[in-house]
Design an enzyme around this catalytic site. Sequence first.
Site, short mmCIF file in Angstrom:
data_model
loop_
_atom_site.label_atom_id
_atom_site.label_comp_id
_atom_site.label_asym_id
_atom_site.label_seq_id
_atom_site.Cartn_x
_atom_site.Cartn_y
_atom_site.Cartn_z
N ARG A 162 0.86 -1.17 0.00
CA ARG A 162 0.00 0.00 0.00
C ARG A 162 0.91 1.24 0.00
NH1 ARG A 162 -1.98 -3.49 4.11
NH2 ARG A 162 -4.08 -4.31 3.70
N LYS A 187 -2.23 -2.35 7.96
CA LYS A 187 -3.43 -1.99 8.71
C LYS A 187 -3.43 -2.68 10.07
CE LYS A 187 -6.52 -0.98 4.83
NZ LYS A 187 -7.80 -1.32 4.17
N HIS A 255 -3.04 2.43 -6.05
CA HIS A 255 -3.56 1.21 -5.44
C HIS A 255 -3.84 0.14 -6.49
CE1 HIS A 255 -4.82 -0.71 -1.77
NE2 HIS A 255 -5.94 -1.11 -2.33
N ARG A 258 -1.09 -2.36 -6.69
CA ARG A 258 -1.17 -3.45 -5.70
C ARG A 258 -2.14 -4.53 -6.18
NH1 ARG A 258 -1.14 -4.88 -0.05
NH2 ARG A 258 -3.23 -5.26 0.77
N HIS A 281 -3.58 -9.34 3.95
CA HIS A 281 -5.02 -9.36 4.21
C HIS A 281 -5.31 -10.18 5.46
CE1 HIS A 281 -6.23 -8.52 -0.27
NE2 HIS A 281 -5.99 -7.42 0.42
N TYR A 290 -9.89 -11.50 -6.12
CA TYR A 290 -9.02 -11.59 -7.28
C TYR A 290 -9.36 -12.77 -8.18
CZ TYR A 290 -6.39 -8.02 -4.88
OH TYR A 290 -6.05 -6.86 -4.25
#
Length: 309
Positions: A162, A187, A255, A258, A281, A290
């Site tokens: 990110r 995150k 983004h 990514r 994730h 995806y």
Amino acid sequence: MIVATDVQAVFQHWLEHLASVRRLSPLTIEAYGRDLRQFFGFLTTHLGAPPSIAGLAALKPLDLRAFLSARRRDAIDNRTLMRQLAALRSFARYCEREGVVTLAAIAAVRGPKLTRNLPRPLTSAAAVAVTDVDSRAGDERPAWVLARDAAVLALLYGSGLRISEALSIRRKDAPVPGVGQVTVTGKGAKTRSAPVLPKVAALVGDYISQCPWTLPADGPLFVGVRGGPLSPRIIQLAMQNMRGALNLPETATPHALRHSFATHLLGGGADLRSIQELLGHASLSTTQGYTKIDAARLLTAYDSAHPRA
């Protein structure tokens, strides 16, 4: 914000809990706090008095639906409404866990349905061109700035980072030639190691060698033209310039690089669990998006090439 003293105290403790225990980002905490203030402001008008703990306990689902309806009249989209409802639910869970009050009305209200937009990756050729210094030929900015932008964008595509993760790398942790990975903070303040390709490391090395500023070991690796921390907005603008230079669509954002990283790995045979770990994730369901992208790409190719399509 006009509320009763007891609500004000709980509200402040909740914000501190979000920062110290849940370790949410400052921007998320700011947004959640703003959402609660808007809700309390609505209740002051709706109930005819600043809300107290007793007043919150007496709320009905109809009161919550009135709040959401009022926000809709202000032209607030579904995604923002969902975030506001998430903030309210977070506050309600905190109040119940701390034994303050049970806010059953908040849990009883369903939020609006969201249409999940699938990420739009770039083609392999476009992603490589974006990270190529030669693609910036004719740009009048200083050479070291062009090298910096290329290095950051290469990390987004080559390592699946990110923007915030790339810009949080410290100088002492720089993925220079000979270093095959970099540790980043994602995150939820979670750290992970991301692989770094030799070509990406070479771009980072080129940037460091050209940068006119002294880069302290504990300071940021990527800096702005005045030597301070680099703003994500600068990288977004750099990508915007590349869209014009390479004739890329508006969906070609930092983004998207990514997303391209994940989609191209999937197309090359990588399994979802590995991609999940590389992206950082927390849930496999996030990564599973995806598979839909790849299936859509294959169907497009089928429709355009099959003689009976």
